[in-house]
Design a protein around this motif. Structure first.
Motif, PDB file in Angstrom:
ATOM      1  N   ALA A   1       0.830  -1.204   0.000  1.00  0.00           N
ATOM      2  CA  ALA A   1       0.000   0.000   0.000  1.00  0.00           C
ATOM      3  C   ALA A   1       0.867   1.258   0.000  1.00  0.00           C
ATOM      4  N   GLN A   2       1.945   1.245   0.789  1.00  0.00           N
ATOM      5  CA  GLN A   2       2.823   2.418   0.846  1.00  0.00           C
ATOM      6  C   GLN A   2       3.573   2.612  -0.469  1.00  0.00           C
ATOM      7  N   LEU A   3       4.010   1.514  -1.083  1.00  0.00           N
ATOM      8  CA  LEU A   3       4.695   1.632  -2.370  1.00  0.00           C
ATOM      9  C   LEU A   3       3.773   2.217  -3.429  1.00  0.00           C
ATOM     10  N   ALA A   4       2.537   1.722  -3.470  1.00  0.00           N
ATOM     11  CA  ALA A   4       1.570   2.259  -4.427  1.00  0.00           C
ATOM     12  C   ALA A   4       1.294   3.725  -4.149  1.00  0.00           C
ATOM     13  N   GLY A   5       1.192   4.058  -2.861  1.00  0.00           N
ATOM     14  CA  GLY A   5       0.949   5.451  -2.484  1.00  0.00           C
ATOM     15  C   GLY A   5       2.108   6.368  -2.826  1.00  0.00           C
ATOM     16  N   ALA A   6       3.322   5.785  -2.891  1.00  0.00           N
ATOM     17  CA  ALA A   6       4.510   6.578  -3.228  1.00  0.00           C
ATOM     18  C   ALA A   6       4.733   6.646  -4.735  1.00  0.00           C
ATOM     19  N   GLY A   7       3.800   6.114  -5.512  1.00  0.00           N
ATOM     20  CA  GLY A   7       3.881   6.238  -6.962  1.00  0.00           C
ATOM     21  C   GLY A   7       4.478   5.047  -7.681  1.00  0.00           C
ATOM     22  N   ALA A   8       4.778   3.958  -6.958  1.00  0.00           N
ATOM     23  CA  ALA A   8       5.356   2.790  -7.614  1.00  0.00           C
ATOM     24  C   ALA A   8       4.288   2.050  -8.422  1.00  0.00           C
ATOM     25  N   ASP A   9       4.626   1.703  -9.652  1.00  0.00           N
ATOM     26  CA  ASP A   9       3.722   0.921 -10.486  1.00  0.00           C
ATOM     27  C   ASP A   9       4.059  -0.559 -10.279  1.00  0.00           C
ATOM     28  N   LEU A  10       3.353  -1.194  -9.360  1.00  0.00           N
ATOM     29  CA  LEU A  10       3.668  -2.571  -8.979  1.00  0.00           C
ATOM     30  C   LEU A  10       3.230  -3.586 -10.018  1.00  0.00           C
ATOM     31  N   LYS A  11       2.487  -3.170 -11.006  1.00  0.00           N
ATOM     32  CA  LYS A  11       2.122  -4.089 -12.084  1.00  0.00           C
ATOM     33  C   LYS A  11       3.165  -4.073 -13.214  1.00  0.00           C
ATOM     34  N   ARG A  12       4.051  -3.084 -13.186  1.00  0.00           N
ATOM     35  CA  ARG A  12       5.091  -2.997 -14.211  1.00  0.00           C
ATOM     36  C   ARG A  12       6.301  -3.846 -13.850  1.00  0.00           C
TER      37      ARG A  12
END
Length: 402
Positions: free
Chosen positions: A264-275
């Protein structure tokens, strides 16, 4: 020497080329998660232990085997110890008349208790010792056993206690990391990132990961470790998120609760976890991970779950409750010594040469072999995170390569 664990009605001996194949017989512990050393903490939980359990002998065979477990240990230790004891007795019953007698000792989850238990087992004629569970307890047992040239197959995840006749049958994070890194490299990934916990488990993962990546000529473009301090964790997450632009894969190695928080924090920090290709260890084998939309599609290394499912079904049928995840270790240890005692009845049953056979053995959780330094190597599968659980993406090997 290959020693598979199949349903107990399978034949006991098959011969292939010069090796002898032995057929051994066919929910997570509360507060623990995953495969690799559970929470990664190889220490007994704090708190008072329960009343000590009396030593018992199970079976009437000629080969005596010490089994040391934290039967009266505090909290989860006692739960794990008793579940592993049940699994050991189940293996003895399913192996079809093994020539074994299990000398079951309670170490109360303490080094002193383990040392005393080892003394008793050796004094009663044990030819090999199985256990204990915690790393601090292994040293005392090893001291007693080495003096009599008696091997030990322990269940600790602390690789530093292995060697000189002490072999670990645990789920070691090193194997997880090597397997998942190999898989990712095989799918074309060449630039890696990692976000790891600042603890003993994270330190082992870090060392193995960096060595594995360097050994393949790949590179690490972002790397951070985090503590339990919220501000420090957020900073580490932000730094990794900013460095993911040049990464093909991201390794996360923690239990379910923390993984969900990190995603959740990575996504909130702008990380595209699907890439990026998300990578994990056996700690990912957790319902909270499977339910997390950010983590779905990620990959982790763990034993093929089918063996454990079959074991757990038999266990529930016998004891009316679920086994702890580490119960398979006790089952496989007893099945292994039962098989070796049968095949090597006229020679050294449990010598270093026998135990470190390069062909390895196969138990409930798949292929494994002991290294000469006392650690182990497991043939793990790679699973893909899906809403319904882990799905096999790359099957576990059926044999060890040259």
């Amino acid at each position: 020497m290959t020693v598979p664990t199949h349903p107990p009605k399978a034949s006991l001996l098959t011969t292939r080329r010069s090796a002898v194949g032995l057929i051994l017989g066919a929910p997570l512990l509360a507060g623990c998660a995953g495969m690799s050393g559970l929470t990664g903490n190889d220490q007994p939980p704090p708190g008072p232990s329960g009343p000590p359990q009396e030593a018992v002998a199970v079976g009437k065979g000629q080969v005596k085997v010490g089994l040391i477990l934290p039967l009266s240990g505090a909290g989860n230790a006692g739960i794990a110890g008793n579940s592993m004891k049940n699994a050991a007795e189940m293996a003895l019953a399913e192996f079809q008349n093994p020539d074994l007698q299990l000398l079951i000792k309670d170490d109360a989850g303490t080094p002193q208790g383990a040392q005393q238990a080892a003394q008793q087992a050796i004094g009663e004629g044990a030819e090999i010792i199985l256990g204990p569970l915690f790393g601090l307890s292994v040293a005392g047992v090893a001291q007693q056993a080495r003096a009599r040239n008696i091997p030990v197959i322990a269940f600790s995840t602390d690789a530093s206690v292995a060697g000189q006749g002490v072999y670990l049958l645990s789920f070691l994070p090193e194997t997880d990391v090597n397997r998942i890194t190999d898989y990712s490299f095989g799918t074309g990934k060449r630039s890696f990132a990692a976000l790891l916990p600042e603890n003993a488990y994270g330190n082992v993962v870090e060392a193995t990961f960096k060595q594995a990546v360097a050994g393949k000529g790949a590179r690490i473009v972002a790397f951070e470790k985090y503590t339990t301090d919220p501000n420090q964790m957020q900073n580490a997450v932000r730094n990794v998120a900013q460095g993911l632009g040049g990464a093909d894969a991201l390794l996360l190695a923690d239990d379910g609760d923390v993984l969900v928080q990190l995603s959740a924090q990575l996504a909130g920090a702008g990380a595209d976890l699907k890439r990026v290709q998300l990578l994990g260890t056996g700690l990912w084998d957790n319902p909270k991970v499977f339910a997390d939309s950010h983590l779905q599609g990620g990959y982790y290394a763990a034993p093929d779950p089918s063996g454990y499912r079959a074991f757990a079904k038999r266990y529930r049928g016998k004891y009316g409750q679920d086994p702890v995840r580490t119960a398979t270790l006790a089952y496989d240890a007893v099945a292994l010594v039962a098989a070796l005692s049968r095949v090597n009845s006229g020679g050294p049953r449990f010598s270093a040469e026998v135990l470190t056979n390069v062909s390895g053995f196969t138990g409930i959780d798949g292929l494994f072999r002991f290294r000469s330094n006392g650690t182990n190597e497991r043939g793990l599968a790679v699973l893909r995170v899906a809403a319904g659980g882990g799905q096999i993406a790359s099957a576990s090997p059926k044999s060890f390569g040259a």
